[in-house]
Design a protein around this motif. Structure first.
Motif, mmCIF file in Angstrom:
data_model
loop_
_atom_site.group_PDB
_atom_site.id
_atom_site.type_symbol
_atom_site.label_atom_id
_atom_site.label_comp_id
_atom_site.label_asym_id
_atom_site.label_seq_id
_atom_site.Cartn_x
_atom_site.Cartn_y
_atom_site.Cartn_z
ATOM 1 N N ARG A 52 -23.182 -38.559 43.543
ATOM 2 C CA ARG A 52 -23.998 -37.816 42.580
ATOM 3 C C ARG A 52 -24.071 -38.656 41.308
ATOM 4 N N THR A 53 -25.180 -39.319 41.110
ATOM 5 C CA THR A 53 -25.361 -40.188 39.957
ATOM 6 C C THR A 53 -25.902 -39.381 38.779
ATOM 7 N N PRO A 54 -25.947 -39.961 37.588
ATOM 8 C CA PRO A 54 -26.550 -39.254 36.451
ATOM 9 C C PRO A 54 -28.024 -38.912 36.664
ATOM 10 N N LEU A 55 -28.676 -39.593 37.609
ATOM 11 C CA LEU A 55 -30.093 -39.344 37.883
ATOM 12 C C LEU A 55 -30.311 -38.493 39.127
ATOM 13 N N GLY A 56 -29.221 -38.074 39.767
ATOM 14 C CA GLY A 56 -29.352 -37.241 40.951
ATOM 15 C C GLY A 56 -28.639 -37.841 42.147
ATOM 16 N N ALA A 58 -27.642 -39.694 45.646
ATOM 17 C CA ALA A 58 -28.051 -40.960 46.254
ATOM 18 C C ALA A 58 -27.168 -41.260 47.452
ATOM 19 N N GLY A 79 -31.186 -40.772 42.805
ATOM 20 C CA GLY A 79 -30.283 -41.684 42.108
ATOM 21 C C GLY A 79 -30.235 -43.074 42.704
ATOM 22 N N TRP A 82 -30.242 -46.046 40.191
ATOM 23 C CA TRP A 82 -28.965 -46.082 39.461
ATOM 24 C C TRP A 82 -27.873 -46.679 40.349
ATOM 25 N N ALA A 83 -27.832 -46.252 41.600
ATOM 26 C CA ALA A 83 -26.806 -46.739 42.524
ATOM 27 C C ALA A 83 -26.912 -48.249 42.720
#
Length: 313
Positions: A52-56, A58, A79, A82-83
């Motif tokens: 669970r990244t800050p953007l959702g 992944a 995410g 971000w990942a």
């Protein structure tokens, strides 16, 4: 089992580290037992992670290519970018062993055996904190089982072509905070642990920001939460921040492992702290290299029993 292939669409990135990067070795500490639903190590060397990244959410597939020195990352979900941006840090690019000096021959031997070992950091505090709380004062087998059931019962499938892998996301902090007491007992989690878990999840937003500060400040902030002590803080900092100085004082085995590696007998936490002090700010690295390069502790002594929380009738 059918495995996802490169034909499945997703974002991708090729990264060339400045050292021979053993993907599976670096990522192994992030896995909570062989049955961890959030991280899968395949026989072909690929590692799949759900996060669970800050953007959702992944899903991330990481494949090392030793012949070319490349690491290929593919990701799916909101995410994904971000990942992939975080991929080098996850594999230890932010870990700087420069200046590390072995003060014991056993540590030197460990360094000789693993000259390219790096400590990776996920950048995701709650991802590491949730299973670390479950591991407080219980056997690894019990903790891994509780985490596995927590994810399976309250998590959700990871995005992308991962159905065959049964790759799962950890539950959100909001979901975990709402789990009733009787369900925690069903998961095999002690009341003290579940109280700490709920408290931490209610503070998830502020705790995630711990990943943006130094190791000492991160330690201070984590330990302001009731139920999070020296051991839990170190476990989180090792995995989320890639903190090479974090040592899990209070661990059931660590001091004795380090003791046998360096001086040939069991030692206390205080004695371990004294032995590792010359290695500051890389005490955690020194402890792991000592264990890798020194003699192993004989297999004897008491083992922690698995407590039972549910009634038998």
């Amino acid at each position: 089992m059918a495995h996802p292939t490169s034909a499945d669409a997703g974002h991708s990135r090729t990264w060339v580290p400045g050292w021979p990067c053993a993907v599976g070795q670096v990522l192994r500490p992030q896995r909570r037992g062989a049955g961890d639903p959030t991280q899968k190590h395949l026989d072909d060397g690929r590692v799949w992670r759900a996060m669970r990244t800050p953007l959702g959410p992944a899903s991330l597939c990481i494949e090392g290519r030793p012949s070319s020195g490349e690491v290929l990352g593919r990701a799916w979900g909101p995410g994904a970018e971000w990942a992939l941006d975080r991929l080098p840090g996850l594999l230890g690019a932010d870990d700087d062993p420069t200046g590390f000096e072995a003060h014991h021959p056993q540590v030197a031997e460990g360094l000789k055996r693993h000259p390219h070992w790096r400590i990776g950091g996920t950048g995701l505090v709650m991802e590491s904190l949730v299973p670390s709380i479950l591991e407080q004062k219980v056997t690894g087998k019990q903790a891994f089982g509780s985490f596995r059931e927590l994810v399976r019962r309250h998590g959700e499938p990871a995005p992308g072509p991962v159905a065959a892998l049964r790759l799962m996301l950890q539950p959100t902090p909001e979901v975990i905070a709402a789990i009733p007491s009787w369900e925690w007992l069903r998961l095999g989690v002690q009341p003290a642990q579940s109280r700490t878990m709920v408290t931490a999840c209610r503070l998830a937003s502020s705790l995630e920001r711990v990943g943006q500060v130094s190791g000492e400040e991160a330690d201070r902030r984590l330990r302001t939460v009731r139920g999070i002590g020296v051991w839990t803080s170190a476990e989180v900092r090792q995995r989320a921040l890639g903190d090479a100085d974090a040592v899990s004082f209070g661990d059931y085995h660590l001091a004795n492992w380090v003791g046998w590696a360096l001086v040939g007998h069991d030692i206390t936490d205080d004695e371990m702290a004294e032995l590792l002090e010359p290695y500051r700010p890389q005490r955690g690295r020194a402890a792991m290299l000592a264990i890798a390069g020194g003699q192993s502790r004989p297999r004897r002594g008491p083992r922690m029993s698995i407590p039972t929380h549910l009634p038998t009738h």
